[in-house]
Motif scaffolding. Sequence first.
Motif, mmCIF file in Angstrom:
data_model
loop_
_atom_site.group_PDB
_atom_site.id
_atom_site.type_symbol
_atom_site.label_atom_id
_atom_site.label_comp_id
_atom_site.label_asym_id
_atom_site.label_seq_id
_atom_site.Cartn_x
_atom_site.Cartn_y
_atom_site.Cartn_z
ATOM 1 N N UNK A 84 -7.952 0.615 8.854
ATOM 2 C CA UNK A 84 -7.805 1.986 9.339
ATOM 3 C C UNK A 84 -6.339 2.406 9.392
ATOM 4 N N UNK A 85 -5.448 1.436 9.553
ATOM 5 C CA UNK A 85 -4.008 1.740 9.458
ATOM 6 C C UNK A 85 -3.674 2.255 8.068
ATOM 7 N N UNK A 86 -4.170 1.589 7.045
ATOM 8 C CA UNK A 86 -3.916 2.038 5.674
ATOM 9 C C UNK A 86 -4.526 3.417 5.436
ATOM 10 N N UNK A 87 -5.709 3.650 5.967
ATOM 11 C CA UNK A 87 -6.341 4.959 5.814
ATOM 12 C C UNK A 87 -5.524 6.049 6.496
ATOM 13 N N UNK A 88 -4.942 5.720 7.629
ATOM 14 C CA UNK A 88 -4.097 6.672 8.345
ATOM 15 C C UNK A 88 -2.889 7.066 7.502
ATOM 16 N N UNK A 89 -2.297 6.090 6.860
ATOM 17 C CA UNK A 89 -1.147 6.362 5.997
ATOM 18 C C UNK A 89 -1.566 7.138 4.746
ATOM 19 N N UNK A 90 -2.767 6.886 4.252
ATOM 20 C CA UNK A 90 -3.306 7.673 3.139
ATOM 21 C C UNK A 90 -3.379 9.160 3.508
ATOM 22 N N UNK A 91 -3.859 9.424 4.721
ATOM 23 C CA UNK A 91 -3.996 10.813 5.172
ATOM 24 C C UNK A 91 -2.635 11.479 5.241
ATOM 25 N N UNK A 110 0.830 -1.207 0.000
ATOM 26 C CA UNK A 110 0.000 0.000 0.000
ATOM 27 C C UNK A 110 0.863 1.255 0.000
ATOM 28 N N UNK A 111 1.859 1.313 0.872
ATOM 29 C CA UNK A 111 2.663 2.539 0.939
ATOM 30 C C UNK A 111 3.589 2.660 -0.260
ATOM 31 N N UNK A 112 3.963 1.543 -0.874
ATOM 32 C CA UNK A 112 4.723 1.630 -2.120
ATOM 33 C C UNK A 112 3.885 2.330 -3.181
ATOM 34 N N UNK A 113 2.606 1.991 -3.248
ATOM 35 C CA UNK A 113 1.713 2.647 -4.202
ATOM 36 C C UNK A 113 1.538 4.123 -3.878
ATOM 37 N N UNK A 114 1.682 4.488 -2.604
ATOM 38 C CA UNK A 114 1.586 5.892 -2.200
ATOM 39 C C UNK A 114 2.874 6.671 -2.489
ATOM 40 N N UNK A 115 3.940 5.962 -2.864
ATOM 41 C CA UNK A 115 5.191 6.639 -3.194
ATOM 42 C C UNK A 115 6.193 6.704 -2.057
ATOM 43 N N UNK A 116 6.006 5.892 -1.011
ATOM 44 C CA UNK A 116 6.966 5.880 0.088
ATOM 45 C C UNK A 116 8.336 5.418 -0.411
ATOM 46 N N UNK A 117 9.376 5.944 0.222
ATOM 47 C CA UNK A 117 10.750 5.672 -0.214
ATOM 48 C C UNK A 117 11.251 4.313 0.238
ATOM 49 N N UNK A 122 2.548 7.832 14.158
ATOM 50 C CA UNK A 122 1.458 8.494 13.443
ATOM 51 C C UNK A 122 0.145 7.755 13.674
ATOM 52 N N UNK A 123 -0.868 8.500 14.086
ATOM 53 C CA UNK A 123 -2.241 7.982 14.123
ATOM 54 C C UNK A 123 -3.108 9.068 13.499
ATOM 55 N N UNK A 124 -3.544 8.840 12.267
ATOM 56 C CA UNK A 124 -4.364 9.817 11.552
ATOM 57 C C UNK A 124 -5.736 9.230 11.269
#
Length: 333
Positions: free
Chosen positions: A319-326, A36-43, A227-229
Amino acid sequence: MKNLHDVKLSMLDLVAVREGGTVAEALAISLRTAQHVEALGFTRYWLAEHHNMPGIASSATAVLVGYIAGGTKHMRVGSGGVMLPNHAPLVVAEAFGTLAELYPNRIDLGLGRAPGTDQLTMRALRRDRVETEADFPRDVAELQQLLGTPQAGQRVVAMPGAGTGVPIWLLGSSLFSARLAAERGLPYAFASHFAPAQLLQAIAVYRSQFRPSPSLAEPYVIIGVPLIAAPTDEEAEFLASSTYQRVLGILRGDRRCLPPPVADFLAQLAPQERRAIDDFLGAAVIGGPEAVRAGLTGLLQATQADELMLVCDIFDADLRLSSLDIAAAVCAG
Protein backbone atom coordinates in the motif's frame (compact mmCIF):
# COMPACT_ATOMS: atom_id res chain seq x y z
CA MET A 1 3.41 30.28 -10.46
CA LYS A 2 4.48 26.65 -10.58
CA ASN A 3 2.00 23.84 -11.04
CA LEU A 4 2.36 20.15 -10.23
CA HIS A 5 3.64 19.42 -13.74
CA ASP A 6 6.67 21.61 -13.06
CA VAL A 7 7.74 20.16 -9.73
CA LYS A 8 10.11 17.25 -9.20
CA LEU A 9 9.19 14.40 -6.90
CA SER A 10 11.65 12.67 -4.59
CA MET A 11 11.57 10.44 -1.52
CA LEU A 12 12.99 10.56 1.99
CA ASP A 13 13.18 7.22 3.79
CA LEU A 14 13.76 6.66 7.51
CA VAL A 15 13.77 2.88 6.91
CA ALA A 16 10.95 2.10 9.32
CA VAL A 17 11.01 -1.23 11.08
CA ARG A 18 7.45 -2.46 11.27
CA GLU A 19 5.90 -3.95 14.36
CA GLY A 20 6.49 -7.70 14.18
CA GLY A 21 9.06 -7.19 11.41
CA THR A 22 12.86 -7.21 11.27
CA VAL A 23 15.60 -4.79 10.26
CA ALA A 24 16.42 -7.01 7.27
CA GLU A 25 12.82 -6.76 6.10
CA ALA A 26 12.87 -2.97 6.54
CA LEU A 27 16.01 -2.70 4.42
CA ALA A 28 14.49 -4.87 1.71
CA ILE A 29 11.33 -2.72 1.70
CA SER A 30 13.46 0.40 1.26
CA LEU A 31 15.26 -1.04 -1.74
CA ARG A 32 12.00 -2.20 -3.28
CA THR A 33 10.52 1.27 -2.70
CA ALA A 34 13.53 2.96 -4.29
CA GLN A 35 13.31 0.75 -7.37
CA HIS A 36 9.59 1.48 -7.60
CA VAL A 37 9.89 5.27 -7.41
CA GLU A 38 12.80 5.24 -9.85
CA ALA A 39 10.45 3.60 -12.34
CA LEU A 40 7.92 6.34 -11.56
CA GLY A 41 10.49 8.98 -12.52
CA PHE A 42 11.43 10.29 -9.07
CA THR A 43 14.52 12.50 -9.05
CA ARG A 44 16.27 11.32 -5.88
CA TYR A 45 16.01 8.99 -2.89
CA TRP A 46 17.46 10.15 0.42
CA LEU A 47 18.10 8.30 3.67
CA ALA A 48 17.91 10.03 7.06
CA GLU A 49 20.45 9.52 9.85
CA HIS A 50 19.02 8.60 13.25
CA HIS A 51 20.57 6.76 16.17
CA ASN A 52 19.32 4.78 19.14
CA MET A 53 15.72 4.98 17.97
CA PRO A 54 13.58 1.83 18.03
CA GLY A 55 11.88 1.33 14.72
CA ILE A 56 14.33 3.34 12.58
CA ALA A 57 17.13 1.45 10.80
CA SER A 58 18.91 4.27 8.97
CA SER A 59 21.79 4.90 11.36
CA ALA A 60 24.57 3.80 8.99
CA THR A 61 23.49 6.31 6.35
CA ALA A 62 26.44 6.06 3.95
CA VAL A 63 26.14 2.26 3.92
CA LEU A 64 22.45 2.56 3.04
CA VAL A 65 23.17 5.10 0.30
CA GLY A 66 25.48 2.54 -1.31
CA TYR A 67 22.89 -0.21 -0.89
CA ILE A 68 20.15 1.82 -2.58
CA ALA A 69 22.43 3.23 -5.30
CA GLY A 70 23.68 -0.28 -6.08
CA GLY A 71 20.11 -1.54 -6.47
CA THR A 72 18.94 1.29 -8.74
CA LYS A 73 20.14 2.53 -12.11
CA HIS A 74 20.01 6.28 -12.61
CA MET A 75 18.11 8.01 -9.78
CA ARG A 76 20.18 10.19 -7.46
CA VAL A 77 20.71 8.75 -3.98
CA GLY A 78 21.94 10.54 -0.91
CA SER A 79 21.66 11.55 2.70
CA GLY A 80 18.80 13.55 4.07
CA GLY A 81 20.89 13.98 5.92
CA VAL A 82 24.19 13.18 7.52
CA MET A 83 24.10 14.83 10.95
CA LEU A 84 27.44 16.58 10.83
CA PRO A 85 27.94 17.00 14.61
CA ASN A 86 28.25 13.20 14.80
CA HIS A 87 31.12 12.91 12.31
CA ALA A 88 34.54 14.26 11.43
CA PRO A 89 34.29 16.01 8.03
CA LEU A 90 37.18 13.96 6.65
CA VAL A 91 35.36 10.69 7.38
CA VAL A 92 32.22 12.01 5.66
CA ALA A 93 34.24 13.20 2.66
CA GLU A 94 35.94 9.82 2.29
CA ALA A 95 32.68 7.89 2.59
CA PHE A 96 30.76 10.00 0.10
CA GLY A 97 33.79 10.37 -2.13
CA THR A 98 33.93 6.58 -2.33
CA LEU A 99 30.22 6.47 -3.15
CA ALA A 100 30.73 9.09 -5.86
CA GLU A 101 33.45 6.99 -7.48
CA LEU A 102 31.23 3.91 -7.37
CA TYR A 103 28.11 5.72 -8.65
CA PRO A 104 29.30 8.75 -10.67
CA ASN A 105 26.98 11.78 -10.83
CA ARG A 106 24.36 10.06 -8.65
CA ILE A 107 25.32 10.87 -5.05
CA ASP A 108 24.00 13.75 -2.90
CA LEU A 109 25.35 14.82 0.49
CA GLY A 110 22.64 16.47 2.56
CA LEU A 111 23.91 17.87 5.87
CA GLY A 112 22.08 18.64 9.10
CA ARG A 113 23.37 20.30 12.24
CA ALA A 114 21.23 18.44 14.78
CA PRO A 115 22.66 15.25 16.31
CA GLY A 116 19.62 13.22 15.24
CA THR A 117 19.57 11.49 18.59
CA ASP A 118 19.70 12.03 22.34
CA GLN A 119 22.60 13.60 24.26
CA LEU A 120 23.88 10.30 25.66
CA THR A 121 24.04 8.70 22.21
CA MET A 122 25.66 11.84 20.76
CA ARG A 123 28.44 11.50 23.31
CA ALA A 124 28.83 7.85 22.33
CA LEU A 125 29.21 8.93 18.70
CA ARG A 126 31.69 11.78 19.18
CA ARG A 127 32.92 11.04 22.72
CA ASP A 128 33.62 14.22 24.67
CA ARG A 129 33.39 16.71 21.82
CA VAL A 130 31.35 19.81 22.72
CA GLU A 131 29.45 21.28 19.76
CA THR A 132 29.20 25.06 19.33
CA GLU A 133 27.16 27.14 16.88
CA ALA A 134 30.34 27.99 14.94
CA ASP A 135 31.21 24.35 14.30
CA PHE A 136 28.60 23.57 11.65
CA PRO A 137 29.53 26.39 9.20
CA ARG A 138 33.21 25.55 9.68
CA ASP A 139 32.61 21.83 9.11
CA VAL A 140 30.55 22.55 5.98
CA ALA A 141 33.42 24.68 4.60
CA GLU A 142 35.88 21.91 5.41
CA LEU A 143 33.75 19.37 3.57
CA GLN A 144 33.49 21.65 0.54
CA GLN A 145 37.26 21.89 0.48
CA LEU A 146 37.81 18.17 0.95
CA LEU A 147 35.41 17.28 -1.89
CA GLY A 148 36.80 19.98 -4.20
CA THR A 149 40.04 20.15 -6.16
CA PRO A 150 43.02 19.94 -3.80
CA GLN A 151 44.90 23.22 -3.43
CA ALA A 152 48.66 23.64 -3.55
CA GLY A 153 50.09 22.84 -0.16
CA GLN A 154 46.90 21.22 1.13
CA ARG A 155 48.18 18.70 3.69
CA VAL A 156 44.95 16.77 4.37
CA VAL A 157 43.38 15.31 1.22
CA ALA A 158 40.30 13.07 1.18
CA MET A 159 41.18 9.96 -0.78
CA PRO A 160 38.70 9.06 -2.20
CA GLY A 161 36.74 12.30 -2.15
CA ALA A 162 39.02 15.02 -3.50
CA GLY A 163 37.85 16.29 -6.86
CA THR A 164 34.53 14.44 -6.80
CA GLY A 165 32.52 17.59 -6.16
CA VAL A 166 29.72 15.67 -4.45
CA PRO A 167 26.80 18.15 -4.29
CA ILE A 168 26.26 19.45 -0.76
CA TRP A 169 22.77 20.33 0.42
CA LEU A 170 21.94 22.05 3.68
CA LEU A 171 18.96 20.75 5.63
CA GLY A 172 17.10 22.55 8.36
CA SER A 173 13.93 23.17 10.31
CA SER A 174 14.79 26.73 11.39
CA LEU A 175 16.37 29.87 9.96
CA PHE A 176 20.00 29.02 10.78
CA SER A 177 20.64 26.65 7.88
CA ALA A 178 18.49 28.77 5.56
CA ARG A 179 20.86 31.70 6.12
CA LEU A 180 23.96 29.55 5.78
CA ALA A 181 22.72 27.89 2.57
CA ALA A 182 21.96 31.33 1.14
CA GLU A 183 25.37 32.69 2.13
CA ARG A 184 27.23 29.72 0.62
CA GLY A 185 25.05 29.47 -2.49
CA LEU A 186 23.96 25.92 -1.70
CA PRO A 187 20.64 24.16 -2.33
CA TYR A 188 18.33 24.02 0.69
CA ALA A 189 15.93 21.37 1.97
CA PHE A 190 13.43 22.25 4.71
CA ALA A 191 12.32 19.53 7.13
CA SER A 192 8.63 20.35 6.94
CA HIS A 193 7.84 16.63 7.19
CA PHE A 194 8.20 16.94 10.97
CA ALA A 195 8.74 20.64 11.83
CA PRO A 196 6.69 22.80 9.45
CA ALA A 197 6.28 25.87 11.69
CA GLN A 198 9.00 28.02 10.09
CA LEU A 199 8.68 26.65 6.55
CA LEU A 200 7.56 29.82 4.78
CA GLN A 201 9.82 32.11 6.80
CA ALA A 202 12.91 29.95 6.19
CA ILE A 203 12.28 29.77 2.44
CA ALA A 204 11.79 33.54 2.28
CA VAL A 205 15.06 34.12 4.15
CA TYR A 206 16.92 31.67 1.92
CA ARG A 207 15.67 33.19 -1.32
CA SER A 208 16.11 36.82 -0.26
CA GLN A 209 19.66 36.31 1.01
CA PHE A 210 20.87 33.86 -1.65
CA ARG A 211 24.27 34.53 -3.20
CA PRO A 212 25.11 32.67 -6.41
CA SER A 213 28.05 30.29 -6.18
CA PRO A 214 30.08 28.19 -8.62
CA SER A 215 27.80 25.25 -7.80
CA LEU A 216 24.41 27.00 -7.90
CA ALA A 217 23.29 30.10 -9.80
CA GLU A 218 19.79 30.42 -8.34
CA PRO A 219 18.05 29.29 -5.13
CA TYR A 220 16.80 25.72 -5.11
CA VAL A 221 14.31 24.52 -2.50
CA ILE A 222 13.12 21.07 -1.47
CA ILE A 223 10.35 20.68 1.09
CA GLY A 224 9.53 17.52 3.03
CA VAL A 225 5.94 16.31 2.66
CA PRO A 226 4.37 13.50 4.70
CA LEU A 227 2.16 11.63 2.23
CA ILE A 228 -0.54 9.03 2.81
CA ALA A 229 -2.57 8.45 -0.36
CA ALA A 230 -5.22 5.81 -1.02
CA PRO A 231 -8.20 5.32 -3.36
CA THR A 232 -10.49 7.06 -0.86
CA ASP A 233 -10.11 9.69 1.84
CA GLU A 234 -11.42 7.23 4.42
CA GLU A 235 -8.85 4.56 3.57
CA ALA A 236 -6.03 7.11 3.60
CA GLU A 237 -7.10 8.34 7.03
CA PHE A 238 -7.09 4.75 8.30
CA LEU A 239 -3.60 4.11 6.91
CA ALA A 240 -2.38 7.41 8.36
CA SER A 241 -3.16 6.15 11.86
CA SER A 242 0.18 4.31 11.80
CA THR A 243 1.92 7.67 11.40
CA TYR A 244 -0.32 9.27 14.03
CA GLN A 245 0.67 6.56 16.50
CA ARG A 246 4.34 7.05 15.72
CA VAL A 247 4.12 10.83 16.13
CA LEU A 248 2.28 10.46 19.43
CA GLY A 249 5.02 8.12 20.60
CA ILE A 250 7.67 10.71 19.67
CA LEU A 251 5.79 13.42 21.56
CA ARG A 252 5.46 11.16 24.60
CA GLY A 253 9.08 10.00 24.47
CA ASP A 254 7.94 6.47 23.73
CA ARG A 255 9.45 5.51 20.38
CA ARG A 256 8.48 2.13 18.96
CA CYS A 257 8.35 0.26 15.67
CA LEU A 258 5.87 1.43 13.04
CA PRO A 259 2.51 0.03 14.22
CA PRO A 260 -0.36 -1.30 12.11
CA PRO A 261 -3.25 1.10 11.46
CA VAL A 262 -6.07 1.50 13.96
CA ALA A 263 -9.62 2.58 13.12
CA ASP A 264 -10.68 6.00 14.48
CA PHE A 265 -7.36 6.47 16.28
CA LEU A 266 -7.54 10.27 16.55
CA ALA A 267 -11.01 10.09 18.08
CA GLN A 268 -9.51 8.21 21.01
CA LEU A 269 -7.10 11.01 21.91
CA ALA A 270 -7.39 14.07 24.10
CA PRO A 271 -7.81 17.39 22.22
CA GLN A 272 -4.30 18.57 23.13
CA GLU A 273 -2.80 15.36 21.73
CA ARG A 274 -4.68 15.80 18.47
CA ARG A 275 -3.45 19.39 18.24
CA ALA A 276 0.14 18.30 18.84
CA ILE A 277 -0.09 15.70 16.07
CA ASP A 278 -1.65 18.29 13.75
CA ASP A 279 1.23 20.68 14.45
CA PHE A 280 3.83 17.97 13.80
CA LEU A 281 2.12 16.98 10.55
CA GLY A 282 1.16 20.49 9.44
CA ALA A 283 2.53 19.88 5.93
CA ALA A 284 1.02 16.40 5.55
CA VAL A 285 -1.07 15.45 2.55
CA ILE A 286 -3.52 12.67 3.41
CA GLY A 287 -6.45 11.46 1.31
CA GLY A 288 -7.71 10.12 -1.98
CA PRO A 289 -6.44 11.36 -5.37
CA GLU A 290 -8.38 14.64 -5.35
CA ALA A 291 -7.37 15.46 -1.78
CA VAL A 292 -3.77 14.67 -2.67
CA ARG A 293 -3.98 16.94 -5.71
CA ALA A 294 -5.41 19.77 -3.61
CA GLY A 295 -2.88 19.27 -0.82
CA LEU A 296 0.19 19.16 -3.03
CA THR A 297 -1.08 22.09 -5.09
CA GLY A 298 -1.62 24.14 -1.94
CA LEU A 299 1.89 23.43 -0.67
CA LEU A 300 3.38 24.26 -4.04
CA GLN A 301 1.48 27.54 -4.34
CA ALA A 302 2.51 28.56 -0.82
CA THR A 303 6.19 27.68 -1.18
CA GLN A 304 6.97 27.65 -4.92
CA ALA A 305 9.27 24.74 -4.07
CA ASP A 306 11.40 23.25 -6.82
CA GLU A 307 11.02 19.72 -5.47
CA LEU A 308 8.66 17.83 -3.18
CA MET A 309 10.35 15.16 -1.07
CA LEU A 310 7.73 12.67 0.07
CA VAL A 311 7.89 10.80 3.37
CA CYS A 312 5.52 7.85 3.17
CA ASP A 313 5.35 5.58 6.19
CA ILE A 314 2.59 3.05 5.63
CA PHE A 315 2.56 -0.24 7.51
CA ASP A 316 1.67 -2.37 4.48
CA ALA A 317 4.59 -2.16 2.05
CA ASP A 318 2.39 -2.79 -0.99
CA LEU A 319 0.00 0.00 0.00
CA ARG A 320 3.01 2.28 0.43
CA LEU A 321 3.91 1.72 -3.21
CA SER A 322 0.30 2.34 -4.22
CA SER A 323 0.34 5.60 -2.29
CA LEU A 324 3.39 6.75 -4.20
CA ASP A 325 1.72 5.69 -7.46
CA ILE A 326 -1.19 8.00 -6.66
CA ALA A 327 1.11 10.95 -5.93
CA ALA A 328 3.04 10.40 -9.15
CA ALA A 329 -0.15 10.14 -11.20
CA VAL A 330 -1.57 13.30 -9.64
CA CYS A 331 1.57 15.25 -10.47
CA ALA A 332 1.80 13.83 -13.98
CA GLY A 333 -1.86 14.35 -14.83
